[in-house]
Design a protein around this motif. Structure first.
Motif, PDB file in Angstrom:
ATOM      1  N   GLN A   8       0.829  -1.201   0.000  1.00 30.15           N
ATOM      2  CA  GLN A   8       0.000   0.000   0.000  1.00 30.15           C
ATOM      3  C   GLN A   8       0.869   1.260   0.000  1.00 30.15           C
ATOM      4  OE1 GLN A   8      -3.416   0.037  -0.214  1.00 30.15           O
ATOM      5  NE2 GLN A   8      -3.147   2.254  -0.495  1.00 30.15           N
ATOM      6  N   MET A   9       1.958   1.220   0.777  1.00 28.63           N
ATOM      7  CA  MET A   9       2.881   2.352   0.807  1.00 28.63           C
ATOM      8  C   MET A   9       3.525   2.563  -0.555  1.00 28.63           C
ATOM      9  SD  MET A   9       4.688   1.812   4.544  1.00 28.63           S
ATOM     10  CE  MET A   9       5.825   3.153   4.239  1.00 28.63           C
ATOM     11  N   LYS A  10       3.902   1.464  -1.192  1.00 25.22           N
ATOM     12  CA  LYS A  10       4.478   1.569  -2.533  1.00 25.22           C
ATOM     13  C   LYS A  10       3.464   2.147  -3.514  1.00 25.22           C
ATOM     14  CE  LYS A  10       7.867  -2.185  -2.129  1.00 25.22           C
ATOM     15  NZ  LYS A  10       8.306  -3.497  -2.662  1.00 25.22           N
ATOM     16  N   LEU A  11       2.201   1.707  -3.347  1.00 23.72           N
ATOM     17  CA  LEU A  11       1.150   2.215  -4.231  1.00 23.72           C
ATOM     18  C   LEU A  11       0.939   3.715  -4.022  1.00 23.72           C
ATOM     19  CD1 LEU A  11      -1.091   1.701  -6.290  1.00 23.72           C
ATOM     20  CD2 LEU A  11      -2.614   1.098  -4.389  1.00 23.72           C
ATOM     21  N   ASP A  12       0.923   4.128  -2.747  1.00 24.67           N
ATOM     22  CA  ASP A  12       0.766   5.557  -2.449  1.00 24.67           C
ATOM     23  C   ASP A  12       1.923   6.370  -3.039  1.00 24.67           C
ATOM     24  OD1 ASP A  12      -1.533   4.950  -1.098  1.00 24.67           O
ATOM     25  OD2 ASP A  12      -0.603   4.952   0.896  1.00 24.67           O
ATOM     26  N   THR A  13       3.141   5.831  -2.895  1.00 26.39           N
ATOM     27  CA  THR A  13       4.309   6.520  -3.461  1.00 26.39           C
ATOM     28  C   THR A  13       4.201   6.618  -4.977  1.00 26.39           C
ATOM     29  OG1 THR A  13       5.692   5.676  -1.658  1.00 26.39           O
ATOM     30  CG2 THR A  13       6.821   6.500  -3.619  1.00 26.39           C
ATOM     31  N   LEU A  14       3.750   5.539  -5.590  1.00 22.82           N
ATOM     32  CA  LEU A  14       3.597   5.521  -7.043  1.00 22.82           C
ATOM     33  C   LEU A  14       2.540   6.531  -7.495  1.00 22.82           C
ATOM     34  CD1 LEU A  14       4.403   4.202  -9.711  1.00 22.82           C
ATOM     35  CD2 LEU A  14       2.644   2.464  -9.318  1.00 22.82           C
ATOM     36  N   ILE A  15       1.443   6.624  -6.722  1.00 22.18           N
ATOM     37  CA  ILE A  15       0.394   7.597  -7.054  1.00 22.18           C
ATOM     38  C   ILE A  15       0.930   9.021  -6.952  1.00 22.18           C
ATOM     39  CG2 ILE A  15      -1.810   8.549  -6.287  1.00 22.18           C
ATOM     40  CD1 ILE A  15      -2.637   5.715  -5.482  1.00 22.18           C
ATOM     41  N   CYS A  16       1.717   9.270  -5.878  1.00 17.35           N
ATOM     42  CA  CYS A  16       2.313  10.608  -5.711  1.00 17.35           C
ATOM     43  C   CYS A  16       3.246  10.945  -6.865  1.00 17.35           C
ATOM     44  CB  CYS A  16       3.067  10.679  -4.383  1.00 17.35           C
ATOM     45  SG  CYS A  16       1.998  10.682  -2.927  1.00 17.35           S
ATOM     46  N   LYS A  17       4.059   9.958  -7.255  1.00 16.47           N
ATOM     47  CA  LYS A  17       4.972  10.185  -8.370  1.00 16.47           C
ATOM     48  C   LYS A  17       4.206  10.437  -9.660  1.00 16.47           C
ATOM     49  CE  LYS A  17       8.987   7.619  -6.645  1.00 16.47           C
ATOM     50  NZ  LYS A  17       9.919   6.484  -6.892  1.00 16.47           N
ATOM     51  N   THR A  18       3.116   9.687  -9.832  1.00 16.22           N
ATOM     52  CA  THR A  18       2.299   9.874 -11.035  1.00 16.22           C
ATOM     53  C   THR A  18       1.701  11.279 -11.072  1.00 16.22           C
ATOM     54  OG1 THR A  18       1.744   7.512 -11.034  1.00 16.22           O
ATOM     55  CG2 THR A  18       0.354   8.977 -12.358  1.00 16.22           C
ATOM     56  N   ASP A  19       1.167  11.711  -9.915  1.00 10.90           N
ATOM     57  CA  ASP A  19       0.610  13.069  -9.841  1.00 10.90           C
ATOM     58  C   ASP A  19       1.686  14.116 -10.104  1.00 10.90           C
ATOM     59  OD1 ASP A  19      -1.838  11.984  -9.259  1.00 10.90           O
ATOM     60  OD2 ASP A  19      -1.652  12.256  -7.080  1.00 10.90           O
ATOM     61  N   SER A  20       2.870  13.879  -9.531  1.00 12.74           N
ATOM     62  CA  SER A  20       3.963  14.827  -9.721  1.00 12.74           C
ATOM     63  C   SER A  20       4.383  14.903 -11.184  1.00 12.74           C
ATOM     64  CB  SER A  20       5.155  14.425  -8.847  1.00 12.74           C
ATOM     65  OG  SER A  20       6.248  15.291  -9.042  1.00 12.74           O
ATOM     66  N   LEU A  21       4.448  13.738 -11.827  1.00 13.46           N
ATOM     67  CA  LEU A  21       4.812  13.714 -13.242  1.00 13.46           C
ATOM     68  C   LEU A  21       3.763  14.415 -14.098  1.00 13.46           C
ATOM     69  CD1 LEU A  21       6.234  10.083 -13.601  1.00 13.46           C
ATOM     70  CD2 LEU A  21       7.515  12.227 -13.691  1.00 13.46           C
ATOM     71  N   GLN A  22       2.496  14.225 -13.742  1.00 16.09           N
ATOM     72  CA  GLN A  22       1.431  14.896 -14.486  1.00 16.09           C
ATOM     73  C   GLN A  22       1.529  16.417 -14.332  1.00 16.09           C
ATOM     74  OE1 GLN A  22      -2.185  13.124 -13.023  1.00 16.09           O
ATOM     75  NE2 GLN A  22      -2.045  11.347 -14.387  1.00 16.09           N
ATOM     76  N   LYS A  23       1.813  16.866 -13.098  1.00 16.34           N
ATOM     77  CA  LYS A  23       1.961  18.302 -12.867  1.00 16.34           C
ATOM     78  C   LYS A  23       3.170  18.851 -13.622  1.00 16.34           C
ATOM     79  CE  LYS A  23      -0.257  18.395  -8.317  1.00 16.34           C
ATOM     80  NZ  LYS A  23      -0.079  18.654  -6.864  1.00 16.34           N
ATOM     81  N   LYS A  24       4.272  18.081 -13.604  1.00 10.21           N
ATOM     82  CA  LYS A  24       5.460  18.517 -14.338  1.00 10.21           C
ATOM     83  C   LYS A  24       5.170  18.607 -15.831  1.00 10.21           C
ATOM     84  CE  LYS A  24       9.150  16.973 -11.241  1.00 10.21           C
ATOM     85  NZ  LYS A  24      10.329  16.081 -11.090  1.00 10.21           N
TER      86      LYS A  24
END
Length: 282
Positions: free
Chosen positions: A35-51
């Motif tokens: 779940q922690m890995k999934l949350d981290t992946l979601i954060c990275k995905t959001d960050s990449l989308q914002k970038k």
């Protein structure tokens, strides 16, 4: 014997329950880790989308900036100013002034509030100039040079106090400064005329500048000392002047009354006033 079997069976059951509990705990730990890995992946995905969105905005802004740069360069030689630096948040231009080897630097910098700050100063022009350009430059007396420099410093202070909220404000401030520089050139030409035609001398006096001259009639029988006080708003406000008869019988009161009535502010204010005085002395 039956009781012993039950005890053995119960012991095995407890062992199995313990093993199951350990297995469940391990699975829960693995699940939490996943779940922690999934949350981290979601954060990275959001960050990449914002970038990616920011990169898109940056590309559009860069494209607009490049278009603006091309437009600015295309009209640069049509203005009295030249582009010095142009960046995303900083624009620097300079005016070549009438004072030899001095240029007026204007810097516009975008600040956090979205407005623009403005700084201005005089710098020595270190660019090599051709002999032809040096010949074209006007030569001023020391007093005129001091007057021009003081007006340029005043322009710098005025630019520093300018409030700029948009690029349109920058445009308006440059147009106003360009107009002031043109007006200053007109004043410089008039001061040259005063020096050459009327023997005028320019000197500082009480935070202002005074143009002093002695005017004679054609027969050299009358001579009048005149002092014109140049304020920062010259030539568009009434000018103070002092009249003092040096030779001959001159009705200074009548002359002063005539000057107040006929000599009006505007370009050529001093030279027109001198013309009225010369006509009066004849």
């Amino acid at each position: 014997r039956s009781l012993r079997r039950r005890k053995v069976t119960a012991s095995k059951t407890e062992t199995e329950i313990f093993e199951l509990e350990m297995l469940i705990a391990k699975e829960e730990e693995d699940l939490q880790e996943q779940q922690m890995k999934l949350d981290t992946l979601i954060c990275k995905t959001d960050s990449l989308q914002k970038k990616e969105q920011l990169f898109t905005v940056l590309e559009k802004a860069t494209e607009k900036t490049e278009i603006s740069r091309e437009k600015l360069v295309s009209i640069e030689n049509l203005q009295t100013w030249n582009l010095n630096v142009i960046e995303n948040s900083n624009i620097s231009i300079y005016f070549r002034t009438l004072v030899q080897d001095i240029k007026l630097i204007i810097n516009f910098r975008k600040i956090k509030s979205g407005d623009f700050s403005c700084s201005a100063n005089l710098e020595t022009n270190k660019e090599p100039q051709s002999y032809k350009k040096l010949l074209k430059r006007r030569h001023f007396s020391g007093g005129t040079m001091d007057y021009l420099r003081s007006r340029l410093l005043l322009f710098c202070e005025e630019m520093k106090c300018t409030k700029l909220h948009s690029f349109a404000d920058i445009k308006e401030s440059l147009l106003l400064l360009e107009w002031k520089m043109g007006r200053l050139e007109g004043i410089a030409k008039e001061l040259i005329l005063m020096e050459n035609k009327y023997g005028g001398q320019i000197r500082p006096s009480n935070n202002q500048f005074v143009v002093e001259s002695q005017l004679n009639n054609s027969t050299q029988t009358t001579r009048l000392n005149v002092q014109f006080h140049l304020c920062s708003s010259y030539p568009f406000t009434p000018m103070d002047f002092d009249l003092r008869a040096i030779q001959g019988n001159i009705d200074v009161v009548s002359l002063n009354r005539q000057l107040v009535k006929t000599a009006k502010p505007g370009f050529g204010y001093i030279s027109r006033t001198c013309g009225i005085i010369m006509a009066f002395l004849q």
